[in-house]
Design an enzyme around this catalytic site. Structure first.
Site, PDB file in Angstrom:
ATOM      1  N   CYS A  11      -3.396   7.506  -1.841  1.00  0.00           N
ATOM      2  CA  CYS A  11      -4.897   7.460  -2.448  1.00  0.00           C
ATOM      3  C   CYS A  11      -5.939   7.966  -1.514  1.00  0.00           C
ATOM      4  O   CYS A  11      -6.759   8.586  -1.911  1.00  0.00           O
ATOM      5  CB  CYS A  11      -5.259   6.191  -3.096  1.00  0.00           C
ATOM      6  SG  CYS A  11      -3.915   5.064  -3.396  1.00  0.00           S
ATOM      7  N   CYS A  43      -4.724  -0.391  -7.256  1.00  0.00           N
ATOM      8  CA  CYS A  43      -3.792  -0.948  -6.333  1.00  0.00           C
ATOM      9  C   CYS A  43      -3.658  -2.426  -6.410  1.00  0.00           C
ATOM     10  O   CYS A  43      -2.567  -2.992  -6.471  1.00  0.00           O
ATOM     11  CB  CYS A  43      -3.738  -0.219  -5.156  1.00  0.00           C
ATOM     12  SG  CYS A  43      -4.863  -0.932  -3.835  1.00  0.00           S
ATOM     13  N   TYR A  81      -9.348   0.219  -5.441  1.00  0.00           N
ATOM     14  CA  TYR A  81      -9.158  -0.923  -4.993  1.00  0.00           C
ATOM     15  C   TYR A  81      -8.991  -1.773  -6.432  1.00  0.00           C
ATOM     16  O   TYR A  81      -8.315  -2.699  -6.296  1.00  0.00           O
ATOM     17  CB  TYR A  81      -9.860  -1.495  -3.953  1.00  0.00           C
ATOM     18  CG  TYR A  81      -9.473  -1.346  -2.534  1.00  0.00           C
ATOM     19  CD1 TYR A  81      -8.984  -0.058  -2.332  1.00  0.00           C
ATOM     20  CD2 TYR A  81      -9.574  -2.266  -1.655  1.00  0.00           C
ATOM     21  CE1 TYR A  81      -8.658   0.378  -0.699  1.00  0.00           C
ATOM     22  CE2 TYR A  81      -9.284  -1.955  -0.391  1.00  0.00           C
ATOM     23  CZ  TYR A  81      -8.546  -0.797   0.321  1.00  0.00           C
ATOM     24  OH  TYR A  81      -8.251  -0.542   1.462  1.00  0.00           O
ATOM     25  N   CYS A  86       0.747  -1.087   0.062  1.00  0.00           N
ATOM     26  CA  CYS A  86       0.039  -0.079   0.043  1.00  0.00           C
ATOM     27  C   CYS A  86       0.985   1.027   0.047  1.00  0.00           C
ATOM     28  O   CYS A  86       1.693   1.625   0.847  1.00  0.00           O
ATOM     29  CB  CYS A  86      -1.039  -0.261   1.265  1.00  0.00           C
ATOM     30  SG  CYS A  86      -1.702   1.691   1.388  1.00  0.00           S
ATOM     31  N   GLU A 126      -6.539  -6.471   4.389  1.00  0.00           N
ATOM     32  CA  GLU A 126      -6.503  -5.248   3.905  1.00  0.00           C
ATOM     33  C   GLU A 126      -7.657  -5.038   2.816  1.00  0.00           C
ATOM     34  O   GLU A 126      -8.463  -4.223   2.935  1.00  0.00           O
ATOM     35  CB  GLU A 126      -5.309  -4.546   3.586  1.00  0.00           C
ATOM     36  CG  GLU A 126      -4.952  -2.933   3.813  1.00  0.00           C
ATOM     37  CD  GLU A 126      -5.655  -2.168   2.633  1.00  0.00           C
ATOM     38  OE1 GLU A 126      -5.963  -1.096   2.779  1.00  0.00           O
ATOM     39  OE2 GLU A 126      -5.917  -2.718   1.483  1.00  0.00           O
ATOM     40  N   GLU A 161      -0.512   2.060   9.199  1.00  0.00           N
ATOM     41  CA  GLU A 161      -1.900   2.298   9.669  1.00  0.00           C
ATOM     42  C   GLU A 161      -1.309   2.961  11.000  1.00  0.00           C
ATOM     43  O   GLU A 161      -0.543   2.235  11.924  1.00  0.00           O
ATOM     44  CB  GLU A 161      -2.639   1.331   9.988  1.00  0.00           C
ATOM     45  CG  GLU A 161      -2.783   0.342   8.556  1.00  0.00           C
ATOM     46  CD  GLU A 161      -3.176   0.531   7.149  1.00  0.00           C
ATOM     47  OE1 GLU A 161      -4.011   1.563   7.057  1.00  0.00           O
ATOM     48  OE2 GLU A 161      -2.755   0.428   6.481  1.00  0.00           O
ATOM     49  N   HIS A 192     -12.696   5.376  -2.931  1.00  0.00           N
ATOM     50  CA  HIS A 192     -11.689   4.575  -2.488  1.00  0.00           C
ATOM     51  C   HIS A 192     -11.895   3.320  -2.848  1.00  0.00           C
ATOM     52  O   HIS A 192     -11.172   2.094  -2.905  1.00  0.00           O
ATOM     53  CB  HIS A 192     -11.645   4.726  -0.783  1.00  0.00           C
ATOM     54  CG  HIS A 192     -10.154   4.281  -0.560  1.00  0.00           C
ATOM     55  ND1 HIS A 192      -9.120   4.844  -0.979  1.00  0.00           N
ATOM     56  CD2 HIS A 192      -9.699   3.442   0.364  1.00  0.00           C
ATOM     57  CE1 HIS A 192      -7.700   4.700  -0.762  1.00  0.00           C
ATOM     58  NE2 HIS A 192      -8.356   3.681   0.331  1.00  0.00           N
ATOM     59  N   THR A 205      -4.474   4.980   7.274  1.00  0.00           N
ATOM     60  CA  THR A 205      -3.472   4.719   6.363  1.00  0.00           C
ATOM     61  C   THR A 205      -2.576   5.818   6.089  1.00  0.00           C
ATOM     62  O   THR A 205      -3.057   7.009   5.826  1.00  0.00           O
ATOM     63  CB  THR A 205      -4.258   4.194   4.972  1.00  0.00           C
ATOM     64  OG1 THR A 205      -4.910   2.990   5.127  1.00  0.00           O
ATOM     65  CG2 THR A 205      -3.096   4.139   4.038  1.00  0.00           C
TER      66      THR A 205
HETATM   67 FE1  SF4 Z   1      -3.559   1.842  -0.100  1.00  0.00          FE
HETATM   68 FE2  SF4 Z   1      -4.655   0.722  -2.088  1.00  0.00          FE
HETATM   69 FE3  SF4 Z   1      -5.951   2.581  -0.308  1.00  0.00          FE
HETATM   70 FE4  SF4 Z   1      -3.997   3.440  -2.262  1.00  0.00          FE
HETATM   71  S1  SF4 Z   1      -6.085   2.371  -2.576  1.00  0.00           S
HETATM   72  S2  SF4 Z   1      -3.971   3.789   0.085  1.00  0.00           S
HETATM   73  S3  SF4 Z   1      -2.582   1.585  -2.218  1.00  0.00           S
HETATM   74  S4  SF4 Z   1      -5.040   0.438  -0.147  1.00  0.00           S
HETATM   75 FE    FE Z   2      -6.728   0.586   1.919  1.00  0.00          FE
END
Ligand code: SF4
Ligand code: FE
Length: 487
Positions: A102, A297, A294, A98, A445, A255, A290, A189
């Site tokens: 983001c 990422c 996902y 991660c 996660e 985190e 968000h 995060t």
């Molecule tokens: Fe982390 Fe993925 Fe959330 Fe970006 S989108 S902060 S890489 S978990």
């Molecule tokens: Fe996350």
């Protein structure tokens, strides 16, 4: 714009209050447990300076026209939403963890559009204040942590009904020059690695919860902010010598439990204060962004997992076996399905009243719901291909040991021409991704980040036009009048 080096230097100048393993950490930037997570954020600065990635990682500010890191930008088209996903996949491939930034990007876009609509209804000043703050963030290329998840106490009752009134962040004092807030945000995060925290409420509020309907920006090192570092499984491996046993030596996630102990926030940094009827709009817009994220990422990290699984098959001499090929094909299918969902909700985005673009809510929730399942299966398949050594491997120190090292090297070799050390490295990399050393693990996660599965199920149900689907069925079955193709 900042380089990766300038970013790290700027973190060293913060006076953040960070606790790790029961101790206050002063030189936290160079702490071996924390540093990999900083390196991962640094990659968001690095790729912005790479000419081949500039189109994905940067854009121009819609305020100043100046070049801006995409992580601090507003999504002004569906194309911008698509580029975001592609940038996240790229960063997942290059960090296998991660990269944290983001959450701030998604919060920026949710707060931008919501403040516009609050001001329309209440003739308030929030949107202009937010724009001024965002301009400052863009001009200084700051890293922003989005902060939503309150600690929540008893999940069955509202914020104002809690035995302890601080279970959700609330306004404890309204002054002429600003507000004072108190509470805590959990599972934050990249919060220590950010210069600024952008706070949002965590759920729908009613009138009685008015004091909890608060959004504002707080510098990470503001007085009263305390960051308590979250553990990751096997995190103390980072304190050992060598670089093999951690699996992903350079990068990791982060985190914290972030405490706001009577933090003063001047009015120019307050973006919602009491407009409880807009709380859910901010929450759902952020959540949709968000959940889209996902789809970027997680496939990027999945690419590394697939590469590692295929390499293990090579090192074990099993690559040509039909069942291994079939399993690799299945992991690829799962990975690309997540990516397809990330792209789909981006292409179907719509413009908000404020002008930036919001992803398609239903498809973003479908995306994240797949992510609550697929990485589990992908890890299972990668573990299957790797073999049980994944969890029984001796340490790097044993491999390097003057007496027993030769035994370890001899007996843990797979295919003769591949060094045993390569097998060690690939196994520990898969171990780190699957079991949680490089981030909260790829599994858990994926389950809880951006909202647990039930949160998506609720949205999926709400966003679905079931009456329309029933109408199709009634017409086709002849309960309603059938459609005449020739009419
Ligand atoms: Fe982390 Fe993925 Fe959330 Fe970006 S989108 S902060 S890489 S978990
Ligand atoms: Fe996350």
């Amino acid at each position: 714009m900042k380089t990766a080096k300038q970013y790290i230097d700027s973190l060293s100048k913060l006076h953040s209050n960070i606790y790790l393993l029961g101790k206050k950490v002063n030189d936290w930037v160079n702490n071996p447990i924390i540093r990999p997570s900083i390196n991962a954020v640094a990659m968001t600065y690095k790729i912005a300076g790479e000419s081949e990635n500039a189109d994905l990682a940067t854009t121009s500010s819609n305020f100043t026209g100046q070049k801006t890191n995409r992580f601090n930008s507003l999504f002004m088209s569906t194309e911008a939403l698509v580029k975001k996903i592609k940038m996240q996949r790229l960063l997942g491939q290059r960090t296998a963890c991660c990269f944290q930034r983001c959450v701030g990007m998604d919060a920026i876009n949710a707060v931008y559009s919501t403040t516009y609509e609050i001001d329309q209804k209440y003739k308030a000043e929030y949107h202009n204040r937010f724009k001024a703050w965002l301009k400052y963030v863009q001009e200084n290329d700051l890293c922003v942590a989005g902060a939503m998840t309150d600690v929540k106490g008893n999940r069955g009752i509202a914020p104002s009904e809690q035995a302890d009134p601080d279970m959700f962040i609330r306004v404890v004092e309204r002054r002429k020059d600003g507000i004072v807030i108190r509470g805590a945000k959990a599972s934050q995060t990249g919060s220590a690695n950010a210069h600024e925290q952008l706070l949002m409420p965590t759920l729908r509020m009613r009138e009685a919860d008015k004091d909890y309907a608060v959004s504002c920006a707080v510098p990470t090192d503001a007085e009263g902010v305390i960051l308590i570092y979250g553990r990751q499984s096997c995190d103390t491996r980072k304190l050992e010598d060598g670089d093999i046993d951690v699996g992903n030596f350079n990068f990791g996630g982060q985190e914290t439990l972030t405490i706001y102990d009577n933090v003063f926030v001047p009015w120019e940094r307050v973006f919602m204060c009491g407009e409880y009827d807009f709380s859910i709009m901010m929450v759902e817009r952020f959540a949709a962004y968000h959940r889209q994220s996902y789809g970027g990422c997680k496939p990027g990290i999945g690419d590394v997992l697939i590469g590692a699984a295929a390499s293990m098959a090579d090192y074990n001499g099993t690559r040509k076996a039909a069942h291994i090929k079939e399993k690799l094909g299945e992991i690829i299918h799962l990975c690309e399905t997540m990516y397809s969902c990330g792209l789909a909700c981006s292409y179907e985005g719509k413009q908000t009243l404020a002008g930036n673009f919001q992803v398609d809510t239903l498809l973003a929730n479908i995306c994240k719901h797949n992510v609550t399942r697929f990485p589990y299966e992908m890890c299972r398949l990668a573990e299957d291909i790797s073999g049980g050594l994944l969890v029984t491997l001796p340490s790097e120190a044993d491999l390097r040991h003057p007496q027993i090292g030769s035994y370890v090297d001899k007996y843990l070799r797979g295919v003769a021409d591949i060094p045993t050390e390569a097998r060690f490295r690939m196994l520990t990399l898969i171990h780190a991704m699957a079991f949680g050393l490089t981030a909260p693990s790829y599994r858990t996660e994926s389950l809880h980040g951006a909202g647990s599965p039930q949160a998506q199920k609720i949205m999926i149900e709400r966003e679905t036009d079931m009456a329309a689907k029933q109408k199709f069925a009634r017409s086709i079955s002849g309960i309603d009048e059938r459609e005449d193709p020739y009419a």
